[in-house]
Design an enzyme around this catalytic site. Structure first.
Site, short mmCIF file in Angstrom:
data_model
loop_
_atom_site.label_atom_id
_atom_site.label_comp_id
_atom_site.label_asym_id
_atom_site.label_seq_id
_atom_site.Cartn_x
_atom_site.Cartn_y
_atom_site.Cartn_z
CG ASP A 87 15.85 55.12 -11.22
OD1 ASP A 87 14.75 56.12 -10.68
OD2 ASP A 87 16.48 55.24 -11.54
CG HIS B 202 15.61 39.63 -14.61
ND1 HIS B 202 15.73 38.92 -13.80
CD2 HIS B 202 15.91 40.78 -15.39
CE1 HIS B 202 16.99 39.33 -13.66
NE2 HIS B 202 17.04 40.05 -14.26
CD GLU C 137 16.87 50.82 -13.38
OE1 GLU C 137 16.54 50.16 -14.77
OE2 GLU C 137 17.92 50.98 -12.84
CG ASP D 11 10.14 41.76 -17.97
OD1 ASP D 11 11.65 42.85 -17.52
OD2 ASP D 11 10.32 40.64 -18.75
#
Ligand code: MG
Length: 345
Positions: free
Chosen positions: A191, A204, A235, A208
């Site tokens: 991650d 956000h 993630e 993204d």
């Protein structure tokens, strides 16, 4: 392909009697159709495959194999397509008609054939065949749409990688293959470090974008045909490396970590001074009957947890009992509480 009832038909005319063939061929010619002639069942089958007629007019009684045999063979040879077969027979019993339909025929005409009836039957069959071909075209389109939908349902829209559902399917396939071939299967669960902080600081949409960039990078690292990069959720990502041993997986992870460093994506939480890094857990096993997808993933998850607790920006691996490919004792003996740095980089 037939598109209307008025188009010219290619008709395979099968009859052992030359005089019957001559009369019928002349009638069909007068109706504007093309005729291919066969004088026995075997020749009928050969010419059917060669000429791909629109309709078959088939005599029933012939020396050797009869018309029912030929119709049956035609149906066997071409199960996907449907070409109308009309039997021509001097036999007028109900049983003969039923046997002809059972053999794969679609209609029956009794000799001598009336040209008016023949023309009407041809038109009816032509209409049915056009409908049947429309249906085939629709079926093909439906099949293609289903394949597209299937593909879409296995893809993560943000990163374009395989999604969790697709990963589960591939993991299941690769686990079975590794078990069968007695080869190691490696799962990397990784991650983006401090990703919540990334989102909280940059928003956000930027988050993204970061995931998209990392996703592209991971896809680029999967060079062998069966390697797979997938988005696990949020993630988190998974990389599947079939036929890869523990040591091969460690080399891969080192290269991956280096590539993420080279990408040098600024992490907004540190005023752009630090870059985005990843942490990962490696699980490698030659699966036996007890190995499951869950055990592989939870092993990788535990290793990821350890990598995080050791300071992030690293991959960690400890051996599973089913891993027979290496003898890295340090990793197996790693004590999470004591925080040994064995097998870390
Ligand atoms: Mg005959």
């Amino acid at each position: 392909m037939l598109t209307s009832e008025s188009s010219v038909l290619k008709i395979l005319l099968v009859d052992d009697s030359a005089s019957h063939r001559m009369v019928l061929a002349a009638e069909l010619d007068a109706m504007g159709h093309d005729t291919v002639e066969a004088d026995c069942a075997e020749d009928a089958l050969r010419l059917y495959k060669l000429e791909r007629p629109d309709i078959v007019l088939m005599d029933v009684e012939m020396p050797g194999h009869n018309g029912h045999w030929a119709a049956h063979q035609i149906r066997l040879s071409d199960p996907e397509a449907w070409t109308p077969i009309i039997f021509l027979s001097g036999l007028a019993r109900d049983d003969d008609l039923a046997a002809g339909i059972d053999a794969g025929g679609d209609d029956y005409l009794f000799k001598p054939v009336s040209p008016v009836v023949l023309q009407a039957k041809l038109r009816a069959m032509q209409r049915l065949r056009a409908l049947s071909q429309q249906l085939l075209t629709l079926t093909d389109q439906l099949r293609a749409s289903n394949a597209d939908l299937q593909e879409l349902s296995l893809r993560d829209p943000l990163t374009g990688l395989t999604n969790r559902r697709g990963l589960d399917i591939r993991l299941d396939e690769e686990l079975r293959a590794a078990r069968r071939e007695k080869l190691p299967l490696t799962v990397l669960l990784l991650d983006v470090d401090n990703f919540k902080l990334y989102n909280d600081t940059a928003g956000h949409l930027q988050g993204d974008d970061c995931l998209r960039r990392i996703g592209q990078l991971l896809a680029g690292t999967c060079r062998r045909p069966r390697d797979l990069a997938a988005r696990f959720g949020g993630e988190e990502f998974v990389i599947l490396l079939p036929g890869t041993s523990h040591s091969g997986a460690m080399l891969f992870a080192k290269a991956l970590r280096r590539t993420v460093h080279q990408l040098a994506l600024p992490h907004p939480a540190h005023g752009g001074e630090r870059c985005v890094t990843i942490s990962g857990g490696i699980s490698t096993a030659v699966p036996d009957g007890n190995s499951t997808i869950e055990s592989l993933l939870s092993r990788a998850d535990a290793a990821l947890y350890t990598a995080k607790s050791l300071g992030r920006d690293r991959f960690f691996c400890f051996e599973t009992q089913t891993d027979t490919t290496t003898g890295v004792a340090e990793a197996a003996n790693y004590d999470r509480d004591k925080g040994s740095s064995a097998d870390l980089f």
